[in-house]
Design a protein around this motif. Sequence first.
Motif, PDB file in Angstrom:
ATOM      1  N   PRO A  36       0.822  -1.210   0.000  1.00 57.89           N
ATOM      2  CA  PRO A  36       0.000   0.000   0.000  1.00 57.89           C
ATOM      3  C   PRO A  36       0.860   1.265   0.000  1.00 57.89           C
ATOM      4  O   PRO A  36       1.895   1.318   0.671  1.00 57.89           O
ATOM      5  N   TRP A  37       0.406   2.273  -0.745  1.00 55.55           N
ATOM      6  CA  TRP A  37       1.067   3.582  -0.739  1.00 55.55           C
ATOM      7  C   TRP A  37       0.271   4.516   0.149  1.00 55.55           C
ATOM      8  O   TRP A  37      -0.945   4.630   0.025  1.00 55.55           O
ATOM      9  N   LEU A  38       0.963   5.184   1.097  1.00 56.09           N
ATOM     10  CA  LEU A  38       0.332   6.188   1.943  1.00 56.09           C
ATOM     11  C   LEU A  38       1.054   7.514   1.767  1.00 56.09           C
ATOM     12  O   LEU A  38       2.243   7.552   1.440  1.00 56.09           O
ATOM     13  N   PRO A  39       0.356   8.620   2.000  1.00 53.79           N
ATOM     14  CA  PRO A  39       1.023   9.922   1.920  1.00 53.79           C
ATOM     15  C   PRO A  39       2.160  10.014   2.937  1.00 53.79           C
ATOM     16  O   PRO A  39       2.151   9.328   3.959  1.00 53.79           O
ATOM     17  N   GLU A  40       3.111  10.864   2.641  1.00 56.27           N
ATOM     18  CA  GLU A  40       4.214  11.094   3.576  1.00 56.27           C
ATOM     19  C   GLU A  40       3.663  11.824   4.799  1.00 56.27           C
ATOM     20  O   GLU A  40       3.084  12.908   4.668  1.00 56.27           O
ATOM     21  N   PRO A  41       3.785  11.268   6.011  1.00 56.25           N
ATOM     22  CA  PRO A  41       3.182  11.884   7.199  1.00 56.25           C
ATOM     23  C   PRO A  41       3.912  13.162   7.614  1.00 56.25           C
ATOM     24  O   PRO A  41       5.135  13.247   7.547  1.00 56.25           O
ATOM     25  N   LEU A  42       3.119  14.141   8.061  1.00 55.32           N
ATOM     26  CA  LEU A  42       3.671  15.413   8.512  1.00 55.32           C
ATOM     27  C   LEU A  42       3.284  15.644   9.961  1.00 55.32           C
ATOM     28  O   LEU A  42       2.108  15.520  10.334  1.00 55.32           O
ATOM     29  N   LEU A  43       4.253  15.978  10.784  1.00 52.61           N
ATOM     30  CA  LEU A  43       3.996  16.359  12.163  1.00 52.61           C
ATOM     31  C   LEU A  43       3.389  17.756  12.129  1.00 52.61           C
ATOM     32  O   LEU A  43       4.021  18.708  11.661  1.00 52.61           O
ATOM     33  N   THR A  44       2.141  17.888  12.573  1.00 53.54           N
ATOM     34  CA  THR A  44       1.439  19.168  12.452  1.00 53.54           C
ATOM     35  C   THR A  44       1.174  19.783  13.820  1.00 53.54           C
ATOM     36  O   THR A  44       0.985  19.080  14.811  1.00 53.54           O
ATOM     37  N   ALA A  45       1.144  21.113  13.834  1.00 54.76           N
ATOM     38  CA  ALA A  45       0.903  21.859  15.062  1.00 54.76           C
ATOM     39  C   ALA A  45      -0.573  21.779  15.439  1.00 54.76           C
ATOM     40  O   ALA A  45      -1.429  21.506  14.595  1.00 54.76           O
ATOM     41  N   PRO A  46      -0.911  22.024  16.716  1.00 53.07           N
ATOM     42  CA  PRO A  46      -2.314  21.969  17.161  1.00 53.07           C
ATOM     43  C   PRO A  46      -3.230  22.895  16.385  1.00 53.07           C
ATOM     44  O   PRO A  46      -4.418  22.596  16.211  1.00 53.07           O
ATOM     45  N   ASP A  47      -2.702  24.024  15.864  1.00 55.11           N
ATOM     46  CA  ASP A  47      -3.574  24.961  15.157  1.00 55.11           C
ATOM     47  C   ASP A  47      -4.119  24.378  13.855  1.00 55.11           C
ATOM     48  O   ASP A  47      -5.154  24.812  13.364  1.00 55.11           O
ATOM     49  N   VAL A  48      -3.437  23.377  13.309  1.00 53.35           N
ATOM     50  CA  VAL A  48      -3.959  22.717  12.107  1.00 53.35           C
ATOM     51  C   VAL A  48      -5.219  21.932  12.461  1.00 53.35           C
ATOM     52  O   VAL A  48      -6.224  21.981  11.738  1.00 53.35           O
ATOM     53  N   ALA A  49      -5.183  21.213  13.577  1.00 52.76           N
ATOM     54  CA  ALA A  49      -6.353  20.446  14.001  1.00 52.76           C
ATOM     55  C   ALA A  49      -7.533  21.370  14.307  1.00 52.76           C
ATOM     56  O   ALA A  49      -8.698  20.994  14.131  1.00 52.76           O
ATOM     57  N   GLU A  50      -7.245  22.599  14.751  1.00 53.84           N
ATOM     58  CA  GLU A  50      -8.308  23.547  15.082  1.00 53.84           C
ATOM     59  C   GLU A  50      -9.010  24.062  13.833  1.00 53.84           C
ATOM     60  O   GLU A  50     -10.163  24.480  13.896  1.00 53.84           O
ATOM     61  N   ASP A  51      -8.312  24.086  12.708  1.00 55.20           N
ATOM     62  CA  ASP A  51      -8.935  24.464  11.429  1.00 55.20           C
ATOM     63  C   ASP A  51      -9.521  23.185  10.834  1.00 55.20           C
ATOM     64  O   ASP A  51      -8.826  22.431  10.142  1.00 55.20           O
ATOM     65  N   VAL A  52     -10.780  22.938  11.102  1.00 51.51           N
ATOM     66  CA  VAL A  52     -11.398  21.656  10.764  1.00 51.51           C
ATOM     67  C   VAL A  52     -11.293  21.349   9.270  1.00 51.51           C
ATOM     68  O   VAL A  52     -10.972  20.221   8.879  1.00 51.51           O
ATOM     69  N   GLU A  53     -11.536  22.343   8.441  1.00 51.01           N
ATOM     70  CA  GLU A  53     -11.501  22.100   6.993  1.00 51.01           C
ATOM     71  C   GLU A  53     -10.090  21.769   6.526  1.00 51.01           C
ATOM     72  O   GLU A  53      -9.897  20.873   5.696  1.00 51.01           O
ATOM     73  N   LEU A  54      -9.095  22.498   7.040  1.00 55.74           N
ATOM     74  CA  LEU A  54      -7.718  22.219   6.652  1.00 55.74           C
ATOM     75  C   LEU A  54      -7.293  20.842   7.150  1.00 55.74           C
ATOM     76  O   LEU A  54      -6.683  20.060   6.404  1.00 55.74           O
ATOM     77  N   ALA A  55      -7.596  20.533   8.414  1.00 58.30           N
ATOM     78  CA  ALA A  55      -7.222  19.237   8.982  1.00 58.30           C
ATOM     79  C   ALA A  55      -7.843  18.094   8.188  1.00 58.30           C
ATOM     80  O   ALA A  55      -7.188  17.085   7.905  1.00 58.30           O
ATOM     81  N   ASP A  56      -9.109  18.257   7.815  1.00 60.24           N
ATOM     82  CA  ASP A  56      -9.778  17.214   7.035  1.00 60.24           C
ATOM     83  C   ASP A  56      -9.122  17.037   5.673  1.00 60.24           C
ATOM     84  O   ASP A  56      -8.933  15.918   5.193  1.00 60.24           O
ATOM     85  N   SER A  57      -8.726  18.161   5.059  1.00 59.82           N
ATOM     86  CA  SER A  57      -8.186  18.094   3.703  1.00 59.82           C
ATOM     87  C   SER A  57      -6.801  17.456   3.643  1.00 59.82           C
ATOM     88  O   SER A  57      -6.411  16.917   2.601  1.00 59.82           O
ATOM     89  N   VAL A  58      -6.031  17.520   4.738  1.00 60.04           N
ATOM     90  CA  VAL A  58      -4.683  16.929   4.734  1.00 60.04           C
ATOM     91  C   VAL A  58      -4.628  15.604   5.478  1.00 60.04           C
ATOM     92  O   VAL A  58      -3.567  15.001   5.602  1.00 60.04           O
ATOM     93  N   SER A  59      -5.776  15.145   5.993  1.00 65.16           N
ATOM     94  CA  SER A  59      -5.791  13.871   6.715  1.00 65.16           C
ATOM     95  C   SER A  59      -5.420  12.726   5.776  1.00 65.16           C
ATOM     96  O   SER A  59      -5.598  12.810   4.559  1.00 65.16           O
ATOM     97  N   MET A  60      -4.892  11.670   6.353  1.00 63.46           N
ATOM     98  CA  MET A  60      -4.520  10.504   5.556  1.00 63.46           C
ATOM     99  C   MET A  60      -5.728   9.977   4.783  1.00 63.46           C
ATOM    100  O   MET A  60      -5.633   9.650   3.590  1.00 63.46           O
ATOM    101  N   ALA A  61      -6.870   9.921   5.463  1.00 72.06           N
ATOM    102  CA  ALA A  61      -8.062   9.375   4.824  1.00 72.06           C
ATOM    103  C   ALA A  61      -8.467  10.203   3.609  1.00 72.06           C
ATOM    104  O   ALA A  61      -8.769   9.658   2.543  1.00 72.06           O
TER     105      ALA A  61
END
Length: 304
Positions: free
Chosen positions: A97-122
């Motif tokens: 399986p190929w998965l995106p390269e994981p990025l360690l993200t700051a808490p403010d990314v999770a707070e931006d729901v749309e941004l967090a959803d768009s970069v999530s692995m899923a």
Amino acid sequence: MSEGTRNTSVPVTRGGRMESVTQAFVTHRSLLFTVAYEMLGSAADAEDILQETWLRWVGVDLDTVRDQRAYLVRIATRQALSHLRTLGRRKESYVGPWLPEPLLTAPDVAEDVELADSVSMAMLLVLETLTPTERAVFVLREVFDLGYDEIAEAVDKSPAAVRQIAHRARAHVAARRPRGVASAAETRRTVEAFQWAVQTGDLQRLLDILAPDVVLLTDSGGVVRAALTPIVGAGEVAHVLGRIAAAELRPTHVNGDPALIVRLHGEIDTVIALRVDDGRITGLYAVRNPEKLSRLGRETALRR
């Protein structure tokens, strides 16, 4: 708004021009990286896009640029589209399986729901099922809210064609996107219980936390040992997770999602991003390919 419309401001001096060029690029660098990463799923390739964007940007006559942000996004998008075709060929020969390269993200990314959803692995895996042009249009419209005219210039299509592509891509993603996002508190409780169950080897507790149809994807690139096909079902996934009970597990956020970094002998061995829905874990995305773990020592700035 067309980036090519002439600005009537007084031209800057040669030294002042370079300063303006550099400042504009630095100002929008995190945005450009995010655009490239969402299109490619690879931080290494996104960095290449930044370099290519910069090389083209320094040759632009700023007096012809009305909207620097849109112009830079257009350059980055065109470069990313070219890379997407090359990446497609590389993925065809990828081992397992190929998965995106994981990025360690700051808490403010999770707070931006749309941004967090768009970069999530899923979500990035859903975007993989779009054509390159559909992916570019979807990302630029749905994530970055660019106008159809701006997107049309970026993908070399008419605005009318872009509207149709956006509609088609939106419907495609809606039919495949993950289930509803759990609340932050619910997610935190689930992840803490999951970590405890794995570390203590509590099989029953683990089975209670995993959804019956949970899926575990493991990306090794054929470099290290890992399952070469998806593992489906709570019992099968729990059995695999039992092998890391003795490892050091550290909670973090990867791509806006809760995750665990697995260390063996002090070294990062695996990062597991978790998808939580309705209090249960429905997806686990385990990246073991050493080439994809190099950015986990520092946070990556993602911006819209």
